[in-house]
Write a protein that holds these residues in place. Structure first.
Motif, PDB file in Angstrom:
ATOM      1  N   GLU A 140      55.172  84.465  39.661  1.00 23.29           N
ATOM      2  CA  GLU A 140      54.183  84.572  40.735  1.00 23.29           C
ATOM      3  C   GLU A 140      52.865  83.892  40.346  1.00 23.29           C
ATOM      4  N   SER A 141      52.408  84.163  39.123  1.00 28.10           N
ATOM      5  CA  SER A 141      51.160  83.568  38.644  1.00 28.10           C
ATOM      6  C   SER A 141      51.280  82.055  38.534  1.00 28.10           C
ATOM      7  N   THR A 142      52.437  81.591  38.049  1.00 27.00           N
ATOM      8  CA  THR A 142      52.640  80.155  37.892  1.00 27.00           C
ATOM      9  C   THR A 142      52.649  79.443  39.236  1.00 27.00           C
ATOM     10  N   LEU A 143      53.387  79.982  40.189  1.00 26.41           N
ATOM     11  CA  LEU A 143      53.468  79.348  41.498  1.00 26.41           C
ATOM     12  C   LEU A 143      52.102  79.328  42.186  1.00 26.41           C
ATOM     13  N   SER A 144      51.346  80.399  42.030  1.00 32.49           N
ATOM     14  CA  SER A 144      50.004  80.454  42.614  1.00 32.49           C
ATOM     15  C   SER A 144      49.106  79.374  42.020  1.00 32.49           C
ATOM     16  N   ALA A 145      49.183  79.192  40.679  1.00 25.05           N
ATOM     17  CA  ALA A 145      48.360  78.177  40.021  1.00 25.05           C
ATOM     18  C   ALA A 145      48.786  76.774  40.428  1.00 25.05           C
ATOM     19  N   VAL A 146      50.078  76.541  40.523  1.00 27.32           N
ATOM     20  CA  VAL A 146      50.586  75.238  40.946  1.00 27.32           C
ATOM     21  C   VAL A 146      50.079  74.903  42.346  1.00 27.32           C
ATOM     22  N   ARG A 147      50.208  75.861  43.260  1.00 29.20           N
ATOM     23  CA  ARG A 147      49.768  75.609  44.633  1.00 29.20           C
ATOM     24  C   ARG A 147      48.258  75.375  44.709  1.00 29.20           C
ATOM     25  N   GLU A 148      47.505  76.125  43.928  1.00 25.06           N
ATOM     26  CA  GLU A 148      46.048  75.976  43.952  1.00 25.06           C
ATOM     27  C   GLU A 148      45.628  74.585  43.487  1.00 25.06           C
ATOM     28  N   ILE A 149      46.237  74.106  42.398  1.00 20.70           N
ATOM     29  CA  ILE A 149      45.869  72.781  41.876  1.00 20.70           C
ATOM     30  C   ILE A 149      46.374  71.684  42.805  1.00 20.70           C
ATOM     31  N   GLU A 155      48.765  67.054  43.330  1.00 24.71           N
ATOM     32  CA  GLU A 155      49.833  67.097  42.331  1.00 24.71           C
ATOM     33  C   GLU A 155      49.476  68.145  41.282  1.00 24.71           C
ATOM     34  N   ALA A 156      50.475  68.594  40.522  1.00 23.03           N
ATOM     35  CA  ALA A 156      50.241  69.537  39.435  1.00 23.03           C
ATOM     36  C   ALA A 156      51.241  69.273  38.317  1.00 23.03           C
ATOM     37  N   VAL A 157      50.850  69.630  37.096  1.00 27.19           N
ATOM     38  CA  VAL A 157      51.711  69.452  35.928  1.00 27.19           C
ATOM     39  C   VAL A 157      51.871  70.806  35.245  1.00 27.19           C
ATOM     40  N   VAL A 158      53.110  71.184  34.963  1.00 26.66           N
ATOM     41  CA  VAL A 158      53.420  72.422  34.246  1.00 26.66           C
ATOM     42  C   VAL A 158      53.832  72.051  32.828  1.00 26.66           C
ATOM     43  N   LYS A 159      53.153  72.672  31.835  1.00 25.53           N
ATOM     44  CA  LYS A 159      53.422  72.330  30.439  1.00 25.53           C
ATOM     45  C   LYS A 159      53.695  73.580  29.615  1.00 25.53           C
ATOM     46  N   LEU A 160      54.612  73.459  28.667  1.00 23.83           N
ATOM     47  CA  LEU A 160      54.815  74.494  27.667  1.00 23.83           C
ATOM     48  C   LEU A 160      53.793  74.265  26.558  1.00 23.83           C
ATOM     49  N   PRO A 161      52.965  75.239  26.221  1.00 23.95           N
ATOM     50  CA  PRO A 161      51.815  75.006  25.341  1.00 23.95           C
ATOM     51  C   PRO A 161      52.141  74.465  23.956  1.00 23.95           C
ATOM     52  N   THR A 162      53.297  74.808  23.403  1.00 27.82           N
ATOM     53  CA  THR A 162      53.610  74.363  22.045  1.00 27.82           C
ATOM     54  C   THR A 162      54.643  73.235  22.000  1.00 27.82           C
ATOM     55  N   ALA A 163      55.084  72.771  23.164  1.00 27.22           N
ATOM     56  CA  ALA A 163      56.072  71.679  23.194  1.00 27.22           C
ATOM     57  C   ALA A 163      55.384  70.355  22.885  1.00 27.22           C
ATOM     58  N   ARG A 164      56.151  69.417  22.327  1.00 25.90           N
ATOM     59  CA  ARG A 164      55.585  68.120  21.960  1.00 25.90           C
ATOM     60  C   ARG A 164      56.366  67.000  22.630  1.00 25.90           C
ATOM     61  N   LEU A 170      56.836  69.381  33.540  1.00 27.04           N
ATOM     62  CA  LEU A 170      57.269  69.211  34.929  1.00 27.04           C
ATOM     63  C   LEU A 170      56.089  68.708  35.747  1.00 27.04           C
ATOM     64  N   VAL A 171      56.264  67.548  36.384  1.00 27.89           N
ATOM     65  CA  VAL A 171      55.237  66.978  37.249  1.00 27.89           C
ATOM     66  C   VAL A 171      55.661  67.218  38.692  1.00 27.89           C
ATOM     67  N   ILE A 172      54.796  67.856  39.465  1.00 29.09           N
ATOM     68  CA  ILE A 172      55.152  68.277  40.818  1.00 29.09           C
ATOM     69  C   ILE A 172      54.302  67.516  41.823  1.00 29.09           C
ATOM     70  N   SER A 173      54.977  66.794  42.705  1.00 24.32           N
ATOM     71  CA  SER A 173      54.288  65.994  43.714  1.00 24.32           C
ATOM     72  C   SER A 173      55.141  65.977  44.979  1.00 24.32           C
ATOM     73  N   MET A 190      59.223  65.983  40.308  1.00 22.75           N
ATOM     74  CA  MET A 190      59.930  66.582  41.440  1.00 22.75           C
ATOM     75  C   MET A 190      58.923  67.028  42.500  1.00 22.75           C
ATOM     76  N   ASN A 191      59.446  67.457  43.659  1.00 23.23           N
ATOM     77  CA  ASN A 191      58.557  68.021  44.672  1.00 23.23           C
ATOM     78  C   ASN A 191      58.474  69.539  44.494  1.00 23.23           C
ATOM     79  N   LEU A 192      57.581  70.166  45.255  1.00 20.50           N
ATOM     80  CA  LEU A 192      57.336  71.594  45.095  1.00 20.50           C
ATOM     81  C   LEU A 192      58.575  72.422  45.425  1.00 20.50           C
ATOM     82  N   GLN A 193      59.310  72.035  46.437  1.00 18.51           N
ATOM     83  CA  GLN A 193      60.498  72.790  46.819  1.00 18.51           C
ATOM     84  C   GLN A 193      61.527  72.804  45.692  1.00 18.51           C
ATOM     85  N   THR A 194      61.754  71.644  45.080  1.00 17.96           N
ATOM     86  CA  THR A 194      62.701  71.567  43.956  1.00 17.96           C
ATOM     87  C   THR A 194      62.212  72.417  42.789  1.00 17.96           C
TER      88      THR A 194
END
Length: 341
Positions: A140-149, A155-164, A170-173, A190-194
């Motif tokens: 819920e928190s993630t989807l809210s942040a994605v939609r807000e940005i 567009e929005a980017v989701v990142k795992l903090p320790t991944a390299r 995930l880039v969402i557009s 990908m798009n938001l629906q995916t």
């Protein structure tokens, strides 16, 4: 200065070039001990001696390194992988007792640098301007942040903090109709629906990072500092953002360099490390991440005439270093070569 240096993770694409470059020093007589998790890196042929070691996060890694240091009388270890830098930083004091120095910052700093969320929080504390970003936990928190940005930037980017290396990014557009892999990188676009249907539920339960999408190309900023004093701040623009070993252009970028200077001064950093940048849509430098060790493409700056490694050794040995003029707009590119033993 006569010195035995251990270079870790010598299986990198530019490791052979790097080792040849530093051994060509006119100031220091280097004996190179190379180590890697594989038996057959090409760079081993340019080392004076080579040892195979476990991965940097393996329980037996440090004991193996300590044994090699004793066997080879290693003066300095130059870690070239994150996991190795973290493990070695945790054992700095123990190694120093036996006469070996680890050429990286202390563990408390490295633990900040290896997590994108803690990095951004620290940069915010330092007053460094950052792109739009949020921390989220749970679907819920993630989807809210994605939609807000996305409402702000499209567009929005989701990142795992320790991944390299773009792993798990995930880039969402909404301009996309299908999921694509970006130019050979590990990113998925990908798009938001995916995202909602196929990826949201697969995200880990720990905090993740959501931020605005930044603009290419990626830049690397090589920094050599000593107790917070910067001796080199070298911005390089990648010819291929997803593949840093395909070449760079050395550029003049004062805002980028000043961010690096502030990080080094405020955090009292030493040794060589680098910061990866992109830009916001209005052209401002934006930190992607701070690496806990030198860039894997550090040899690009050395090939351009910047003696970072030589000067690092001089600072380590309490020797004076002379200012080096930085030449901009040089293109440093790789090519295939052959050598024989």
């Amino acid at each position: 200065m006569n010195i035995t240096v251990m270079i870790t993770c010598i299986g990198g694409g530019l490791s052979a070039q790097f080792i040849q470059s530093i051994k060509a020093s006119s100031r220091h007589n280097l004996r190179i001990v190379g180590v890697d998790t594989n038996d057959t890196p090409a760079a081993r042929h340019f080392c004076d001696t080579f040892h195979r070691v476990p991965s940097g996060d393996a329980p037996e890694y440090f004991d193996k390194i300590k044994s090699i240091c004793a066997q080879e009388s290693v003066d300095l270890i130059f870690p070239c992988a994150d996991e190795e830098a973290l493990t070695l930083a945790a054992h700095k004091a123990e190694l120093l007792i036996t006469g070996t120095t680890v050429a990286c910052n202390d563990l408390d700093l490295l633990q900040i640098f290896t997590n994108k969320l803690t990095t951004y929080k620290k940069l915010a504390q330092l007053g460094i301007e950052l792109p739009i970003w949020k921390e989220a936990t749970g679907q819920e928190s993630t989807l809210s942040a994605v939609r807000e940005i996305m409402d702000i930037t499209g567009e929005a980017v989701v990142k795992l903090p320790t991944a390299r290396g773009g792993r798990g990014t995930l880039v969402i557009s909404n301009s996309l109709t299908e999921t694509i892999s970006f130019e050979g990188s590990r990113e998925l676009h990908m798009n938001l629906q995916t995202f909602m249907e196929k990826h949201l539920s697969q995200l880990p339960s720990e905090p993740i990072m959501i931020m605005e999408r930044l603009v290419e190309p990626v830049h690397d900023l090589d920094i050599l500092s000593w107790q917070g004093q910067c001796h080199y701040l070298i911005p390089r623009k990648r010819l291929n953002s997803a593949l840093p070993n395909e070449g760079h252009i050395l550029i003049e970028n004062t805002p980028m360099a000043e961010i690096g200077r502030k990080v080094a001064q405020e955090l009292k950093t030493s040794w060589i490390f680098d910061i990866d940048f992109m830009t916001t849509k209005d052209g401002k430098p934006a930190v992607l991440e701070i690496n806990p060790r030198a860039s894997g493409s550090l040899s690009v700056a050395i090939a351009a005439g910047m003696p970072l490694f030589d000067d690092m050794l001089s600072l380590y040995g309490d020797e004076p270093i002379a200012p080096t003029h930085q030449s901009y707009n040089q293109i440093i590119f790789p090519y295939t070569a052959l050598a024989k033993r």
